[in-house]
Design an enzyme around this catalytic site. Structure first.
Site, PDB file in Angstrom:
ATOM      1  N   HIS A  36      31.980  38.276  29.142  1.00 46.81           N
ATOM      2  CA  HIS A  36      31.785  39.125  29.851  1.00 46.81           C
ATOM      3  C   HIS A  36      30.020  39.227  30.219  1.00 46.81           C
ATOM      4  O   HIS A  36      29.228  38.845  29.077  1.00 46.81           O
ATOM      5  CB  HIS A  36      31.631  40.567  29.053  1.00 46.81           C
ATOM      6  CG  HIS A  36      33.148  41.022  28.652  1.00 46.81           C
ATOM      7  ND1 HIS A  36      33.846  41.870  29.489  1.00 46.81           N
ATOM      8  CD2 HIS A  36      33.773  40.666  27.630  1.00 46.81           C
ATOM      9  CE1 HIS A  36      35.115  41.925  28.988  1.00 46.81           C
ATOM     10  NE2 HIS A  36      34.900  41.446  27.815  1.00 46.81           N
ATOM     11  N   GLY A  40      28.775  46.164  34.616  1.00 51.78           N
ATOM     12  CA  GLY A  40      28.264  46.251  36.074  1.00 51.78           C
ATOM     13  C   GLY A  40      27.986  44.997  36.620  1.00 51.78           C
ATOM     14  O   GLY A  40      27.851  44.830  37.904  1.00 51.78           O
ATOM     15  N   LYS A  44      33.283  38.550  36.780  1.00 55.34           N
ATOM     16  CA  LYS A  44      34.048  39.011  35.800  1.00 55.34           C
ATOM     17  C   LYS A  44      35.291  37.630  35.402  1.00 55.34           C
ATOM     18  O   LYS A  44      36.151  37.338  36.110  1.00 55.34           O
ATOM     19  CB  LYS A  44      34.909  39.944  36.258  1.00 55.34           C
ATOM     20  CG  LYS A  44      34.159  41.165  36.636  1.00 55.34           C
ATOM     21  CD  LYS A  44      34.761  42.556  36.404  1.00 55.34           C
ATOM     22  CE  LYS A  44      33.930  43.750  37.056  1.00 55.34           C
ATOM     23  NZ  LYS A  44      32.504  43.682  36.177  1.00 55.34           N
ATOM     24  N   HIS A 154      25.676  26.726  42.184  1.00 51.28           N
ATOM     25  CA  HIS A 154      24.397  27.185  42.667  1.00 51.28           C
ATOM     26  C   HIS A 154      23.558  26.734  41.400  1.00 51.28           C
ATOM     27  O   HIS A 154      22.265  26.698  41.721  1.00 51.28           O
ATOM     28  CB  HIS A 154      24.223  28.527  42.675  1.00 51.28           C
ATOM     29  CG  HIS A 154      24.997  29.290  43.637  1.00 51.28           C
ATOM     30  ND1 HIS A 154      24.674  28.810  45.053  1.00 51.28           N
ATOM     31  CD2 HIS A 154      25.693  30.327  43.761  1.00 51.28           C
ATOM     32  CE1 HIS A 154      25.235  29.719  45.807  1.00 51.28           C
ATOM     33  NE2 HIS A 154      26.020  30.669  45.203  1.00 51.28           N
ATOM     34  N   HIS A 191      29.104  31.489  50.074  1.00 47.79           N
ATOM     35  CA  HIS A 191      27.731  31.136  49.725  1.00 47.79           C
ATOM     36  C   HIS A 191      27.369  29.602  49.910  1.00 47.79           C
ATOM     37  O   HIS A 191      28.531  29.016  49.730  1.00 47.79           O
ATOM     38  CB  HIS A 191      27.237  31.689  48.321  1.00 47.79           C
ATOM     39  CG  HIS A 191      27.291  33.119  48.197  1.00 47.79           C
ATOM     40  ND1 HIS A 191      28.444  33.689  47.272  1.00 47.79           N
ATOM     41  CD2 HIS A 191      26.574  34.117  48.363  1.00 47.79           C
ATOM     42  CE1 HIS A 191      28.229  35.017  47.583  1.00 47.79           C
ATOM     43  NE2 HIS A 191      27.146  35.307  48.160  1.00 47.79           N
ATOM     44  N   ARG A 284      34.100  42.133  46.980  1.00 49.47           N
ATOM     45  CA  ARG A 284      32.693  43.039  46.413  1.00 49.47           C
ATOM     46  C   ARG A 284      31.471  42.764  46.843  1.00 49.47           C
ATOM     47  O   ARG A 284      30.491  43.672  47.342  1.00 49.47           O
ATOM     48  CB  ARG A 284      32.875  43.261  44.915  1.00 49.47           C
ATOM     49  CG  ARG A 284      31.786  43.975  44.319  1.00 49.47           C
ATOM     50  CD  ARG A 284      31.886  44.495  42.938  1.00 49.47           C
ATOM     51  NE  ARG A 284      30.594  44.895  42.210  1.00 49.47           N
ATOM     52  CZ  ARG A 284      30.549  45.020  40.971  1.00 49.47           C
ATOM     53  NH1 ARG A 284      31.567  44.733  39.981  1.00 49.47           N
ATOM     54  NH2 ARG A 284      29.380  45.465  40.596  1.00 49.47           N
TER      55      ARG A 284
HETATM   56 ZN   LIG Z   1      29.730  32.919  46.587  1.00 47.42          ZN
END
Ligand SMILES: [Zn+2]
Length: 451
Positions: A36, A40, A44, A154, A191, A284
Site C-alpha cells: 500500500h 488516498g 494501488k 519515471h 505520461h 483517475r
Molecule cells: Zn502514467
C-alpha cells in the site's frame, strides 16, 4: 560514441534459425498486490492482484508459462541507479523516516513517492520480474515476456519520481543489450517515459518512442517532439505529444504509421512495450479517451511484428479498468479471444454495474486534438526518421554473464499456486550451444545480424 552507461554492455550474436512457435512467459509474485502506498494514494498495487485474478479466471494461464519471479538484488539495481540512492531505499522505513530528512529531499521521496512498509521489497519484486523476463528473452526461452507489475518509467538514476522508485525498464533493457544490438522501447502510458528516454538519450543502441499527453504542465513536463536525443543518440528519441481527450481512432491513426516507420528504419531486434493503462478513458489521473480495445490494438500491432518483446505495465489509476485492460492484452498476446462477460471471480463486485471486459467509455472529456495537429506531429516525426541510419549496428564482442542465472531458481521458490512450471523444461532445452562463440562458432549464419 556509446553512452557511458553502456560502456560495459556489448551484445553477442545469436542464432535463431530454429524458430519455435510463439511462447509467452508471464511473471507474477503473489505478494506484489499486497503493498500500500498509503491512504488516498492513487497508485494501488492491488490492481495487480485484480488483473492476475481475471487472467486465471479467463484460463489464460493455460496458454502461458507462469513464473514466480526472481527478486532483483542490490547489485542489479545499481546497474542503473547510484549506490547512495539504493542504500537509502533499502534502509528507510516508515518507522525511521524522521532520521532521513536530508535524504528524502535529495532523493525526491516523501510526497508522490512515499515511504511505505515493504517499499524496497516491492521494488525487488517488480524489478526482478522485468529482469528475468529480459533474461528469458535473451536465452530464447520465450518470445514474449509479460510483467504487469513493471513499467515504472519515471524513476531516475539518483531519484524517485512519479510513483516510481527503481526503473525496472532501464535495468531490463541493459540486460537485453548484452544480446541485442538494437532495442526499441515503446511507451503508451499517458505520461512521458522520461526516465527511460533520459537513460538512453546519448545512444543509438536504444530507440525510445513515447506517446503521451503534453502541455499545460502535465506531469512530468517533458516529451516535446523536439526532444530527439543527443550525440550518437540524436534522432533515436521519438516523442509524440498529444492533447487531452484523444480517442481510439485518432490515437491509432498516429500510433501505427509512426511505429511502422520506426521499425522499418531502426530494425529493432527486441522490443520493450510499456502499457500504462492511465491512457484509458475515465482514468483517475489521466485525461485521454482510449477504450480497452483501442489500447489493446496497439499491443496487437506490436505483437504482429513478431519481434521478441518484453511487455510491462505502468500507470493506471482506475483499478477495475486497469485489470480489464491488462487481462484483455494478456489475451491478445496469447492469441485468445476472450468473452466480454466477466467470469465469476473474487473481484467481481469491482466491475459493477456492467460486469463486462469492455465497458462503454462515457467520458465527458472533450477531444482537443485535431486532424491537422496530428498530421503535423506525424509528419515531423516521420521527417526526422530519415536521419536514422538503417539498422545501426555495433561491434560484437564476448557477452558479459547474465545478471541472473536461471539455474539458480530453486524449486521451493516456485509458487505452488501457479500452474505449468516450466523451469525443468527450460533447463532441458537450455541452448548453451546456440550462441555465437567467437572463432569457434561453426554455424554459417552470417547475415542474421548486421555487424
Ligand atoms: Zn502514467
Amino acid at each position: 560514441m556509446v553512452s557511458p552507461l553502456l560502456s560495459s554492455v556489448t551484445p553477442v550474436m545469436k542464432h535463431s534459425k530454429f524458430k519455435m512457435a510463439s511462447k509467452v512467459a508471464y511473471f507474477y509474485d503473489p505478494d506484489v498486490g499486497s503493498f500500500h502506498y498509503g491512504p488516498g494514494h492513487p497508485m494501488k498495487p492491488q490492481r495487480l492482484s485484480a488483473t492476475h485474478n481475471l487472467v486465471l479466471h479467463y484460463d489464460l494461464h493455460k496458454k502461458m508459462q507462469l513464473y514466480r519471479p526472481y527478486r532483483a538484488s542490490y547489485h542489479d539495481m545499481c546497474r542503473f541507479h547510484s549506490e547512495d540512492y539504493i542504500d537509502f531505499l533499502q534502509r528507510v522505513t516508515p518507522q525511521n523516516v524522521q532520521n532521513f530528512t536530508k535524504s528524502l529531499s535529495l532523493f525526491n521521496v516523501g510526497d508522490d513517492c512515499p515511504v511505505f512498509d515493504g517499499m524496497y521489497d516491492f521494488c525487488t519484486m517488480y524489478t526482478g520480474a522485468s529482469l528475468e523476463g529480459a533474461t528469458k528473452l535473451n536465452n530464447d526461452h520465450c518470445d514474449i515476456a509479460i510483467n504487469w507489475s513493471g513499467g515504472l518509467h519515471h524513476a531516475k538514476k539518483f531519484e524517485a519520481s512519479g510513483f516510481c522508485y527503481v526503473n525496472d525498464i532501464v535495468i531490463a533493457i541493459l540486460e537485453l543489450l548484452k544480446y541485442h544490438p538494437r532495442v526499441m522501447y515503446v511507451d503508451i502510458d499517458i505520461h512521458h517515459g522520461d526516465g527511460v528516454q533520459e537513460a538512453f538519450y546519448l545512444t543509438d543502441r536504444v530507440m525510445t518512442v513515447s506517446f503521451h499527453k503534453y502541455g499545460n504542465y502535465f506531469f512530468p513536463g517533458t516529451g516535446d517532439m523536439y526532444e530527439l536525443g543527443s550525440e550518437s543518440g540524436k534522432f533515436y528519441s521519438v516523442n509524440v505529444p498529444l492533447k487531452e481527450g484523444i480517442d481510439d481512432q485518432m490515437y491509432i491513426s498516429i500510433f501505427k504509421p509512426v511505429m511502422q516507420a520506426v521499425v522499418n528504419h531502426y530494425q529493432p531486434t527486441c522490443i520493450v512495450l510499456q502499457c500504462g493503462a492511465d491512457s484509458l478513458g475515465n482514468d483517475r489521473l489521466g485525461c485521454f479517451s482510449l477504450t480497452t480495445k483501442g489500447h489493446g490494438e496497439c499491443v496487437q500491432f506490436m505483437k504482429d511484428l513478431n519481434i521478441p518483446m518484453l511487455v510491462l505495465g505502468g500507470g493506471g489509476y482506475t483499478l477495475r479498468n486497469v485489470a480489464r485492460c491488462w487481462t484483455y492484452e494478456t489475451g491478445v498476446l496469447v492469441d485468445e479471444d476472450i468473452k466480454n462477460d466477466l467470469p465469476f471471480n473474487e473481484y467481481l463486485a469491482y466491475f459493477a454495474p456492467d460486469f463486462v471486459l469492455h465497458p462503454e467509455i462515457s467520458s465527458k472529456q472533450e477531444n482537443h486534438n485535431t486532424k491537422q495537429y496530428l498530421d503535423s506531429v506525424r509528419q515531423f516525426v516521420l521527417d526526422n526518421l530519415r536521419h536514422v541510419a538503417y539498422a545501426p549496428s555495433v561491434q560484437m564482442q564476448d557477452v558479459p554473464p547474465d545478471l541472473i542465472s536461471l539455474d539458480n531458481v530453486e524449486e521451493s521458490e516456485l509458487d505452488p499456486d501457479i500452474r505449468n512450471h516450466q523451469e525443468d523444461i527450460d533447463r532441458r532445452v537450455e541452448p548453451n550451444n546456440e550462441f555465437f562463440d567467437g572463432e569457434q562458432d561453426q554455424d554459417k549464419d552470417e547475415g542474421l545480424l548486421d555487424v
